[in-house]
Write a protein that holds these residues in place. Structure first.
Motif, PDB file in Angstrom:
ATOM      1  N   ALA A   1       0.837  -1.207   0.000  1.00  0.00           N
ATOM      2  CA  ALA A   1       0.000   0.000   0.000  1.00  0.00           C
ATOM      3  C   ALA A   1       0.866   1.248   0.000  1.00  0.00           C
ATOM      4  CB  ALA A   1      -0.923  -0.016   1.219  1.00  0.00           C
ATOM      5  N   GLN A   2       1.993   1.230   0.725  1.00  0.00           N
ATOM      6  CA  GLN A   2       2.865   2.394   0.771  1.00  0.00           C
ATOM      7  C   GLN A   2       3.498   2.661  -0.588  1.00  0.00           C
ATOM      8  OE1 GLN A   2       5.934   2.103   3.676  1.00  0.00           O
ATOM      9  NE2 GLN A   2       6.661   4.196   3.358  1.00  0.00           N
ATOM     10  N   VAL A   3       3.922   1.610  -1.279  1.00  0.00           N
ATOM     11  CA  VAL A   3       4.509   1.782  -2.603  1.00  0.00           C
ATOM     12  C   VAL A   3       3.489   2.321  -3.587  1.00  0.00           C
ATOM     13  CG1 VAL A   3       5.600   0.569  -4.503  1.00  0.00           C
ATOM     14  CG2 VAL A   3       6.212  -0.016  -2.173  1.00  0.00           C
ATOM     15  N   GLU A   4       2.246   1.847  -3.496  1.00  0.00           N
ATOM     16  CA  GLU A   4       1.231   2.283  -4.431  1.00  0.00           C
ATOM     17  C   GLU A   4       0.873   3.749  -4.221  1.00  0.00           C
ATOM     18  OE1 GLU A   4      -2.026  -0.344  -3.998  1.00  0.00           O
ATOM     19  OE2 GLU A   4      -0.972  -2.074  -4.831  1.00  0.00           O
ATOM     20  N   THR A   5       0.920   4.257  -3.001  1.00  0.00           N
ATOM     21  CA  THR A   5       0.554   5.641  -2.743  1.00  0.00           C
ATOM     22  C   THR A   5       1.688   6.604  -3.039  1.00  0.00           C
ATOM     23  OG1 THR A   5       1.184   5.348  -0.428  1.00  0.00           O
ATOM     24  CG2 THR A   5      -1.145   5.021  -1.002  1.00  0.00           C
ATOM     25  N   MET A   6       2.929   6.148  -3.085  1.00  0.00           N
ATOM     26  CA  MET A   6       4.048   7.054  -3.349  1.00  0.00           C
ATOM     27  C   MET A   6       4.116   7.453  -4.812  1.00  0.00           C
ATOM     28  SD  MET A   6       5.595   7.919  -0.625  1.00  0.00           S
ATOM     29  CE  MET A   6       7.113   8.551  -1.332  1.00  0.00           C
ATOM     30  N   SER A   7       3.866   6.532  -5.714  1.00  0.00           N
ATOM     31  CA  SER A   7       4.005   6.837  -7.139  1.00  0.00           C
ATOM     32  C   SER A   7       3.020   7.900  -7.620  1.00  0.00           C
ATOM     33  CB  SER A   7       3.856   5.548  -7.960  1.00  0.00           C
ATOM     34  OG  SER A   7       4.884   4.650  -7.628  1.00  0.00           O
ATOM     35  N   PRO A   8       1.726   7.836  -7.312  1.00  0.00           N
ATOM     36  CA  PRO A   8       0.823   8.930  -7.705  1.00  0.00           C
ATOM     37  C   PRO A   8       1.201  10.259  -7.075  1.00  0.00           C
ATOM     38  CG  PRO A   8      -0.425   6.964  -7.117  1.00  0.00           C
ATOM     39  CD  PRO A   8       0.986   6.705  -6.723  1.00  0.00           C
ATOM     40  N   ALA A   9       1.741  10.242  -5.872  1.00  0.00           N
ATOM     41  CA  ALA A   9       2.134  11.497  -5.233  1.00  0.00           C
ATOM     42  C   ALA A   9       3.260  12.170  -5.998  1.00  0.00           C
ATOM     43  CB  ALA A   9       2.559  11.225  -3.788  1.00  0.00           C
ATOM     44  N   ILE A  10       4.222  11.351  -6.442  1.00  0.00           N
ATOM     45  CA  ILE A  10       5.315  11.920  -7.227  1.00  0.00           C
ATOM     46  C   ILE A  10       4.805  12.455  -8.555  1.00  0.00           C
ATOM     47  CG2 ILE A  10       7.481  11.370  -8.393  1.00  0.00           C
ATOM     48  CD1 ILE A  10       8.035   9.334  -6.214  1.00  0.00           C
ATOM     49  N   ALA A  11       3.886  11.717  -9.176  1.00  0.00           N
ATOM     50  CA  ALA A  11       3.331  12.182 -10.453  1.00  0.00           C
ATOM     51  C   ALA A  11       2.559  13.481 -10.283  1.00  0.00           C
ATOM     52  CB  ALA A  11       2.428  11.093 -11.040  1.00  0.00           C
ATOM     53  N   LEU A  12       1.769  13.592  -9.225  1.00  0.00           N
ATOM     54  CA  LEU A  12       1.002  14.819  -8.998  1.00  0.00           C
ATOM     55  C   LEU A  12       1.907  16.004  -8.700  1.00  0.00           C
ATOM     56  CD1 LEU A  12      -1.985  13.486  -6.864  1.00  0.00           C
ATOM     57  CD2 LEU A  12      -2.046  14.293  -9.228  1.00  0.00           C
ATOM     58  N   ALA A  13       3.076  15.759  -8.125  1.00  0.00           N
ATOM     59  CA  ALA A  13       3.998  16.856  -7.837  1.00  0.00           C
ATOM     60  C   ALA A  13       4.513  17.505  -9.110  1.00  0.00           C
ATOM     61  CB  ALA A  13       5.168  16.341  -6.985  1.00  0.00           C
ATOM     62  N   PHE A  14       4.629  16.717 -10.171  1.00  0.00           N
ATOM     63  CA  PHE A  14       5.128  17.252 -11.434  1.00  0.00           C
ATOM     64  C   PHE A  14       4.014  17.773 -12.337  1.00  0.00           C
ATOM     65  CE2 PHE A  14       8.799  14.758 -10.209  1.00  0.00           C
ATOM     66  CZ  PHE A  14       9.854  15.552 -10.623  1.00  0.00           C
ATOM     67  N   LEU A  15       2.754  17.533 -11.961  1.00  0.00           N
ATOM     68  CA  LEU A  15       1.647  17.951 -12.815  1.00  0.00           C
ATOM     69  C   LEU A  15       1.600  19.459 -13.045  1.00  0.00           C
ATOM     70  CD1 LEU A  15      -0.808  17.066 -14.427  1.00  0.00           C
ATOM     71  CD2 LEU A  15      -2.175  17.225 -12.337  1.00  0.00           C
ATOM     72  N   PRO A  16       1.773  20.331 -12.027  1.00  0.00           N
ATOM     73  CA  PRO A  16       1.771  21.777 -12.303  1.00  0.00           C
ATOM     74  C   PRO A  16       2.873  22.207 -13.259  1.00  0.00           C
ATOM     75  CG  PRO A  16       1.502  21.353  -9.960  1.00  0.00           C
ATOM     76  CD  PRO A  16       1.852  20.041 -10.590  1.00  0.00           C
TER      77      PRO A  16
END
Length: 508
Positions: A246-261
């Motif tokens: 669960a921790q690995v799955e939640t880290m990847s979207p967080a990194i992607a959202l950080a680069f979205l702006p």
């Protein structure tokens, strides 16, 4: 005259113009006469000029020593200087004297030899600086060039002749957060809580540094994602194993959202470049596959069915319409075409050399403006493209005595122009092939003595995609007077480009 009256008068006054004077040092301004414009300059009772603008562009200045002393002898109020043009000189740095002109609003430094991006920091103290140019310097090639300048000078509204938008500000702020880290202050240990038994030895032992946060984060992710090994190091309870996926799955979207702006900002900022990429690469490749024809052949087919044979003007208009409404042709376009026609009519060359025929658009422009008896030799590297251009040129009504098309690379053709093609001199040269070949071919023309004194060399697309080494050579070698005609790309006016006009002064 009151100070307010002087300010109103000097703003309306024409600039004190010392451009194209081959000035080497600032002291030469005292003995040099400024250029005269349409309106004469007004002077005070002491004979000094009443203006806030000073033009020193297109000279050979490499420093600004004694700038304040000399300017005080030329201007009535040098402290109110608001516009300085130092473009196309040999400055390798931004002189600190410019940072003392607190009323400076417009500063042109493009086309120099400024090497370090950190030189821009010197201008941060200018409270009224609103317009700045630095393109054509080596620092333009630095990564994050535009974002660094906007972060350092947040008050400017125009940079490199383009307005600064809110998207530019947002991109610069994101870039600053990602690339410029705040300085950390090291706090020394209190002597009351730490006693050094041997200061000489401990001075040689480096202090332990805390691990970097991003390295810790990487190590934690690696430890979480690593498969379990044998032995005690790989043992864990069942609850911990259940939490790790669960921790690995939640880290990847967080990194992607950080680069979205950042991604959204870049798409907004470079939307015109993205549209150009889609039209010139993706759609063109798709149409090539579906039709089995190249874009030049499709353009010629359109001309055959819509243009009047023997009418070069109507053929050019048809190509412009096809490029705007059907497929982008990547040709010179009508705006640059008017500049080219005006220069050819002004110079009236008897012999013109064009490197890069492509579809024949610029060839027709030059052939139309040639004086009676003029000759145009055009060189195209690609045989298939040259075949289409040959048909278009003959369809317009120009025979081989007026327009001669040579198929081959410019590097091989230029050394044979004098012996094989009886071309002893070239009055005007148009460089319209690959910008990275401009410098090589210009030096070949010089080496084979094909350029007489006073010859004109025109170079297209010197800003986009750009030919910085060519511009740097033309500016620094001392054999050319350089001028840029600023335009935009056809159908994409927001993408800035220029045509460089070089006047050959003869071998130095």
């Amino acid at each position: 005259m009151s100070k307010q009256d002087y300010m109103n008068t000097s703003v309306q006054e024409p600039p004190l113009d010392y451009s194209f004077r081959s000035i080497h040092v600032i002291q030469d301004l005292i003995s040099e006469e400024p250029r005269t414009g349409l309106r004469p300059l007004k002077h005070s009772k002491s004979g000094k000029s009443l203006t806030q603008s000073l033009w020193l562009n297109n000279n050979v200045l490499n420093e600004l020593r004694d700038f304040n002393q000399v300017i005080s002898k030329l201007l009535e109020h040098p402290e109110n200087l608001a516009w300085i043009d130092l473009s196309f000189n040999d400055l390798t740095s931004i002189d600190p004297v410019l940072a003392t002109l607190f009323n400076l609003s417009v500063l042109y430094l493009h086309g120099n030899s400024i090497q370090r991006l950190g030189e821009v920091n010197k201008l941060a103290v200018l409270p009224r600086l609103r317009s700045l140019t630095l393109h054509g310097n080596p620092i333009e090639e630095e990564k994050g060039y535009r974002q660094y300048v906007l972060c350092t000078l947040p008050r400017i509204t125009t940079f490199d002749f383009s307005g600064i938008t809110k998207a530019d500000r947002t991109t610069a702020e994101v870039w600053k957060r990602m690339n410029i880290k705040p300085k950390k202050v090291r706090i020394k240990q209190d002597a009351a809580f730490f006693w050094d038994p041997c200061p000489r030895v401990s001075a040689l032992i480096p202090e332990p540094r805390p691990p970097r946060p991003h390295l810790v984060r990487v190590l934690v992710l690696a430890a979480v994602a690593a498969p379990h090994g044998r032995g005690r190091a790989g043992r864990s309870d069942g609850a911990e194993e259940g939490r790790r996926p669960a921790q690995v799955e939640t880290m990847s979207p967080a990194i992607a959202l950080a680069f979205l702006p950042l991604v959204v900002t870049l798409l907004v900022r470079y939307r015109h470049h993205f549209r150009l990429l889609v039209r010139t690469v993706l759609l063109r490749s798709l149409r090539d596959c579906l039709s089995g024809l190249r874009i030049e052949e499709r353009a010629f087919s359109y001309v055959l069915t819509h243009a009047l044979p023997g009418d070069p003007g109507h053929i050019l208009t048809t190509l412009d319409h096809w490029s705007s409404h059907c497929e982008y042709l990547s040709h010179m376009g009508p705006v640059k075409g008017q500049i080219l026609i005006r220069l050819v009519e002004e110079k009236a060359p008897t012999c013109v050399l064009e490197l890069g025929t492509y579809c024949g658009y610029s060839t027709l422009l030059i052939a139309r403006a040639l004086p009676p008896g003029g000759r145009l030799v055009t060189v195209e590297r690609d045989p298939c493209t040259a075949e289409v251009a040959e048909k278009l040129i003959r369809l317009a009504g120009f025979d081989e005595r007026t327009v001669e098309l040579i198929v081959g690379s410019s590097e091989e053709v230029i050394p044979r122009l004098r012996t094989k093609y009886q071309l002893s001199r070239v009055d005007l040269v148009l460089l319209a092939h690959r910008p990275r070949c401009y410098l090589r071919d210009l030096q070949l023309l010089e080496a084979h003595a094909l350029l007489p004194a006073g010859a004109t060399v025109l170079a297209d697309r010197v800003l986009f995609p750009g030919a910085p080494r060519f511009l740097q050579y033309a500016k620094s070698c001392g054999r050319y007077r350089c001028r840029l005609h600023h335009t935009g790309l056809p159908d994409f006016p927001a993408i800035k480009d220029s045509i460089a006009q070089l006047t050959y002064a003869g071998p130095g």
